[in-house]
Design an enzyme around this catalytic site. Structure first.
Site, PDB file in Angstrom:
ATOM      1  N   HIS A   1      79.497  32.131  34.374  1.00  0.00           N
ATOM      2  CA  HIS A   1      78.623  32.178  35.544  1.00  0.00           C
ATOM      3  C   HIS A   1      78.242  30.790  36.055  1.00  0.00           C
ATOM      4  O   HIS A   1      77.630  30.682  37.116  1.00  0.00           O
ATOM      5  CB  HIS A   1      77.364  32.979  35.199  1.00  0.00           C
ATOM      6  CG  HIS A   1      76.524  33.345  36.371  1.00  0.00           C
ATOM      7  ND1 HIS A   1      77.013  34.019  37.466  1.00  0.00           N
ATOM      8  CD2 HIS A   1      75.202  33.123  36.636  1.00  0.00           C
ATOM      9  CE1 HIS A   1      76.042  34.205  38.346  1.00  0.00           C
ATOM     10  NE2 HIS A   1      74.939  33.664  37.867  1.00  0.00           N
TER      11      HIS A   1
ATOM     12  N   SER B   1      74.637  31.757  42.516  1.00  0.00           N
ATOM     13  CA  SER B   1      74.103  33.043  42.050  1.00  0.00           C
ATOM     14  C   SER B   1      73.116  33.597  43.085  1.00  0.00           C
ATOM     15  O   SER B   1      73.485  33.817  44.235  1.00  0.00           O
ATOM     16  CB  SER B   1      73.462  32.849  40.674  1.00  0.00           C
ATOM     17  OG  SER B   1      73.185  34.081  40.062  1.00  0.00           O
TER      18      SER B   1
ATOM     19  N   ASP C   1      83.065  35.461  34.486  1.00  0.00           N
ATOM     20  CA  ASP C   1      81.648  35.664  34.789  1.00  0.00           C
ATOM     21  C   ASP C   1      81.208  37.071  34.383  1.00  0.00           C
ATOM     22  O   ASP C   1      81.748  38.068  34.868  1.00  0.00           O
ATOM     23  CB  ASP C   1      81.397  35.447  36.279  1.00  0.00           C
ATOM     24  CG  ASP C   1      79.919  35.329  36.637  1.00  0.00           C
ATOM     25  OD1 ASP C   1      79.070  35.757  35.835  1.00  0.00           O
ATOM     26  OD2 ASP C   1      79.634  34.799  37.719  1.00  0.00           O
TER      27      ASP C   1
END
Length: 260
Positions: free
Chosen positions: A241, A98, A213
């Protein structure tokens, strides 16, 4: 082994170093607003396969010091450089999730891949910024009711069902951060991006992204794949995610195949 490494005067970052005699090394860079603990199910398994697993907490997060400043992509990537230099790491795999993916990208571009021979991007915040409306909502939530904001993140990160205790564990990781650093990094993710860094990456790159996601859409990973030479994209069909948690066995196997 555990260390506190001074990255600038008065600021130490926490490092977990498991199986330091392993024959391959992965340095894991966590996502916002978490810590190295998010990779528990990699640290549980990969050392038994001969991997040295190193996890560092960004400044402001996890067990690291929490200064009020220093949350730009440049400064945070410079902290990674200090860790790599201090531990004398060479030919490692750098794995970023991320926002940690954005940091890994900035590190390779800014520091000419120093110490790194392979890159793994996990649902990375790339190539663009966090959309302004979303970022502002996260910032406002952080500064008004951070526990509620974190609870909402937990709901949006996972594709598979998780138990309430597991959700609470994930939630507690986010609470370890400081409120000011949580907000400051989201400001950075809103106002900066790594698009211009992608063409500077010159190491083999594995891109993993959950098909479901809701935070970093799969189309982002496809675009990142096009912009990084010598990269390949592996979709995780049953992940949101956090594929390293949603599909931990598949994730660990994919990662091991890449670092062979």
């Amino acid at each position: 082994m555990e260390y506190f490494i001074t990255v600038e005067p008065g600021v130490r970052v926490f490092v977990q170093d498991l199986n330091p005699t392993g024959n391959r090394t992965i340095l894991f860079i966590h996502g916002w607003p978490l810590s190295h603990k998010q990779f528990e199910y990699q640290f549980d398994i990969l050392p038994s396969l001969g991997v040295r697993c190193i996890g560092m907490d960004w400044r402001g997060f996890g067990n690291s010091d929490k200064p009020f400043t220093g949350y730009s992509l440049d400064r945070l990537s410079d902290d990674i450089r200090v860790v790599i230099e201090t531990l004398k790491l060479q030919n490692i795999t750098l794995a970023g999730h991320s926002a940690g993916g954005a940091l890994a990208i900035r590190y390779l571009a800014r520091h000419q891949s120093f110490g790194v021979s392979k890159l793994v991007l996990i649902d990375a915040q790339s190539p663009g910024s966090v959309p302004q409306q979303d970022a502002n909502r996260f910032i406002a939530g952080t500064l008004s009711d951070r526990p509620q904001m974190l609870a909402g993140l937990t709901d949006s990160f996972f594709f598979k069902y998780i138990t309430e205790p597991f959700s609470n564990w994930f939630f507690q990781i986010g609470l370890q951060a400081a409120g000011w650093s949580t907000a400051a990094v989201m400001v950075t993710l809103r106002d900066e991006n790594v698009r211009n860094d992608l063409g500077k990456i010159n190491v083999p790159t594995l891109i993993i992204n959950g098909v479901h996601d809701k935070v970093v859409p799969f189309t982002n990973a496809q675009e990142t794949n096009k912009l990084i030479r010598n990269s390949f994209l592996v979709p995780f069909q049953y992940s949101g995610h956090v594929p390293f948690l949603d599909e931990r066995d598949n994730f660990n196997q994919t990662l091991m195949q890449f670092i062979q």
